[in-house]
Structures are given as structure tokens and as C-alpha cells.
Design a protein around this motif. Structure first.
Motif, PDB file in Angstrom:
ATOM      1  N   ALA A   1       0.796  -1.150  -0.181  1.00  0.00           N
ATOM      2  CA  ALA A   1      -0.635   0.167   0.025  1.00  0.00           C
ATOM      3  C   ALA A   1       1.390   0.714   0.088  1.00  0.00           C
ATOM      4  O   ALA A   1       0.146   2.656  -0.535  1.00  0.00           O
ATOM      5  CB  ALA A   1      -1.304  -0.102   1.532  1.00  0.00           C
ATOM      6  N   ARG A   2       1.933   1.090   0.981  1.00  0.00           N
ATOM      7  CA  ARG A   2       2.719   2.667   0.406  1.00  0.00           C
ATOM      8  C   ARG A   2       3.116   3.221  -0.830  1.00  0.00           C
ATOM      9  O   ARG A   2       3.417   4.298  -1.114  1.00  0.00           O
ATOM     10  CB  ARG A   2       4.041   2.432   0.862  1.00  0.00           C
ATOM     11  CG  ARG A   2       5.240   3.383   1.335  1.00  0.00           C
ATOM     12  CD  ARG A   2       6.452   3.047   1.584  1.00  0.00           C
ATOM     13  NE  ARG A   2       7.071   4.473   1.575  1.00  0.00           N
ATOM     14  CZ  ARG A   2       8.232   4.301   3.014  1.00  0.00           C
ATOM     15  NH1 ARG A   2       8.754   3.716   3.445  1.00  0.00           N
ATOM     16  NH2 ARG A   2       8.580   5.515   3.391  1.00  0.00           N
ATOM     17  N   GLN A   3       2.888   2.433  -2.130  1.00  0.00           N
ATOM     18  CA  GLN A   3       3.343   2.764  -3.495  1.00  0.00           C
ATOM     19  C   GLN A   3       1.893   3.898  -3.846  1.00  0.00           C
ATOM     20  O   GLN A   3       2.030   4.936  -4.060  1.00  0.00           O
ATOM     21  CB  GLN A   3       3.008   1.063  -4.445  1.00  0.00           C
ATOM     22  CG  GLN A   3       4.325   0.940  -3.719  1.00  0.00           C
ATOM     23  CD  GLN A   3       4.439  -0.933  -5.018  1.00  0.00           C
ATOM     24  OE1 GLN A   3       3.845  -0.529  -6.443  1.00  0.00           O
ATOM     25  NE2 GLN A   3       4.585  -1.683  -4.914  1.00  0.00           N
ATOM     26  N   VAL A   4       1.114   4.164  -2.884  1.00  0.00           N
ATOM     27  CA  VAL A   4       0.111   4.635  -3.353  1.00  0.00           C
ATOM     28  C   VAL A   4      -0.704   5.353  -2.403  1.00  0.00           C
ATOM     29  O   VAL A   4      -1.529   6.261  -2.436  1.00  0.00           O
ATOM     30  CB  VAL A   4      -1.460   3.937  -3.538  1.00  0.00           C
ATOM     31  CG1 VAL A   4      -1.250   2.869  -5.111  1.00  0.00           C
ATOM     32  CG2 VAL A   4      -2.113   3.137  -2.934  1.00  0.00           C
ATOM     33  N   LEU A   5      -0.125   5.075  -0.970  1.00  0.00           N
ATOM     34  CA  LEU A   5      -0.095   6.422   0.212  1.00  0.00           C
ATOM     35  C   LEU A   5       1.454   6.733   0.413  1.00  0.00           C
ATOM     36  O   LEU A   5       1.649   6.881   1.626  1.00  0.00           O
ATOM     37  CB  LEU A   5      -0.736   5.079   1.281  1.00  0.00           C
ATOM     38  CG  LEU A   5      -1.971   4.722   1.569  1.00  0.00           C
ATOM     39  CD1 LEU A   5      -1.350   3.449   2.320  1.00  0.00           C
ATOM     40  CD2 LEU A   5      -2.810   5.528   1.054  1.00  0.00           C
ATOM     41  N   ASP A   6       1.713   8.068  -0.443  1.00  0.00           N
ATOM     42  CA  ASP A   6       2.806   8.412   0.008  1.00  0.00           C
ATOM     43  C   ASP A   6       2.190  10.051   0.645  1.00  0.00           C
ATOM     44  O   ASP A   6       1.284  10.279   0.793  1.00  0.00           O
ATOM     45  CB  ASP A   6       3.578   9.661  -1.636  1.00  0.00           C
ATOM     46  CG  ASP A   6       2.478   9.630  -2.399  1.00  0.00           C
ATOM     47  OD1 ASP A   6       1.841  10.763  -2.194  1.00  0.00           O
ATOM     48  OD2 ASP A   6       1.605   9.278  -2.931  1.00  0.00           O
TER      49      ASP A   6
END
Length: 292
Positions: A196-201
Motif C-alpha cells: 500500500a505504501r506505493q499509493v499512500l505517499d
């Protein structure tokens, strides 16, 4: 005050009944526990009764399966009205998707030469309200195919592994709105611990805050210390509540013992204040805390 805001019972993919989980939390020295089973509120009543008996404050919650920009994101919803029609509809759809996912995974396992039945999965799950991959993993352990859940996920059930099947999930932005309409508040679970980190910058977290997100779970075993420090700074910048939690699953998840991470009491008070404001705006009859 010791506060753990993310734990699972056997109603979803934990291994302890809700009452057993609450009693274990009290025995471990916790003062406040949030029970946050996946996509269901079915554990709330039993947990509340146990909390009254042992003198522990219970926060009723749900961990909701959502998706954002093609990535799975877990959303913790605290104190929503469980009778809210749209919330109930969304949760029913997610649970139906969970149920339909099981036979699809079983088909893939069969093609790999692993014969597992729905009855064996149901036996492993205890006929939970929210059947998921952990129960398939437990059935594989019982059958002797793998040693433990970790091996089951590594060999078969993780994304990219041969038996993985994508899940049904709600839209993240939509669910943040639905939770607010139901009088609850929402916190992103372990936002930088998985894909999810890839879309929760940081910029996206700010956008979600503007859309109604209340907080982010910073102190979690999936977050190394440098990640926690960075996330805490992002939370300060966007005025997001910071929570800390064990994500306890009983025997189903190693290294996530109750109270291994906790929420600062001042942040907890901020979360409760936000919940009171959400309830007032929504006009819903939201569940009260079970207060010790």
C-alpha cells in the motif's frame, strides 16, 4: 494508560474468541483495547460483555478491506453505527467476496496437486463470519501440507504465488465517507508496511485527510523505526491522529503480542474527540465505549 487499538478475534482471522481476547488483553496489562475484526462487527457483543466483566475499556472497530489505485489498503473504522444501511451493504459485499474467493483458491491449489475441501477450510475457520486466506493456511497446516501460516502464504497464498486470487474490496475514498456518514472515524492500518505504501505517499495522505481520514497507524510491527519516524512527521504535517497497535491475531501471527505497540493517551483522546464530532455531524446512534 496502555492502549492497543488493533486486534483480531476468531470471528475473523484471530485464534481467540472475542471474550478470550478481551480477557487476555486485561491480563497483559492493557487498559483499552479496540477489537477490529475484518469486515464484520459480529464480535462486538461478546467482547463488550467480557470487557464489563474484567474492567477493560473496549473500543468497537472494524478493519475494512479497501482498494486505492489498484492496491489493497486496510482501513480501521472506529465507533461507526453498525446499523447504517450503506455501511452494512458494503460489508456484506466484501464478506460475500471473501466467501467466493475460497473456492477459487481451492481450484488453484487442486491444479497444484493439493486437494483441500471447503469443509476442511470451514473446520479450520470455526465457521467464522469472515473467512479468508489465514483459514486456508490453517487448513493446509492441519493437512500437513505446510508447517505454519507463514509457509502457506510464502508458497501458495501471497500475491504472486500460484494459488493467490484477488479479493473483493471497497473503494478507499468511498469507505472513508461511508464511515463518517455512519458516525465513525477512520485510520489507515499499517500504511507503509506493505505494498500500500506505493499509493499512500505523503501527498496522498494529505488528500485523504482532506476527504475525512482521521489518522494513521504509525507504531506497528510492519514499520521499522525509521519508517515510524517518517510517518510521524507526515502525521504532524497533515494533522492526522497517530495510533499504535499490536495487530494481534493470537497464535495466527507471530511477533504481534498484545500491547507490543500502544497509542499515546493524548492521541487516543484526539481520536475519541473526532468520533464525538463525527457522531454529532451524522446524527447516528453510534455505539458507546464500554468504559472500565
Amino acid at each position: 494508560m496502555r492502549i492497543d487499538l488493533h486486534a483480531h478475534s476468531s470471528v475473523s482471522d484471530g485464534t481467540q474468541r472475542p471474550g478470550e481476547l478481551v480477557r487476555a488483553a486485561a491480563a497483559s496489562g492493557l487498559d483499552v483495547l479496540a477489537i477490529t475484526d475484518h469486515d464484520t462487527t459480529a464480535s462486538w457483543d461478546e467482547a463488550a460483555q467480557a470487557a464489563r466483566e474484567v474492567g477493560l475499556t473496549l473500543v468497537r472497530g472494524i478493519e475494512i478491506s479497501t482498494v486505492h489505485r489498484g492496491r489493497g489498503v486496510h482501513l480501521l473504522a472506529y465507533l461507526p453505527d453498525p446499523t447504517h444501511p450503506v455501511l452494512r451493504s458494503r460489508l456484506r459485499a466484501i464478506l460475500a467476496g471473501r466467501a467466493s474467493r475460497v473456492p477459487a483458491i481451492l481450484e488453484r491449489l487442486s491444479a497444484l496437486g493439493v486437494d483441500l475441501t471447503e469443509e476442511e477450510v470451514a473446520s479450520a475457520s470455526g465457521r467464522t463470519a469472515a473467512t479468508g486466506r489465514p483459514h486456508l493456511a490453517d487448513a493446509l497446516v492441519t493437512k500437513g501440507v505446510v508447517r505454519d501460516r507463514r509457509e502457506a502464504f510464502d508458497r501458495f497464498l501471497n500475491p504472486g504465488r500460484p494459488a493467490y486470487v484477488d479479493r473483493t474490496a471497497a473503494d478507499l475514498v468511498d469507505m472513508i465517507t461511508v464511515v463518517a456518514d455512519a458516525g465513525g472515524v477512520s485510520v489507515l492500518a499499517h500504511p507503509w508496511g506493505r505494498s500500500a505504501r506505493q499509493v499512500l505517499d505523503p501527498a496522498t495522505l494529505g488528500e485523504l485527510r482532506a476527504l475525512g481520514l482521521t489518522g494513521i497507524e504509525v507504531d506497528h510491527e510492519d514499520h521499522p523505526r525509521p519508517v515510524r519516524d517518517e510517518l510521524r512527521a507526515v502525521a504532524r504535517h497533515h494533522d492526522l491522529v497517530v495510533t499504535g497497535s499490536s495487530d494481534h491475531h493470537g497464535r495466527g501471527k507471530v511477533g504481534h503480542e498484545l500491547g507490543c505497540n500502544t497509542t499515546d493517551p493524548l492521541e487516543y483522546e484526539r481520536l475519541l474527540a473526532a468520533a464525538q464530532e463525527a457522531a454529532a455531524r451524522s446524527g447516528r446512534a453510534v455505539p458507546d465505549l464500554v468504559v472500565a
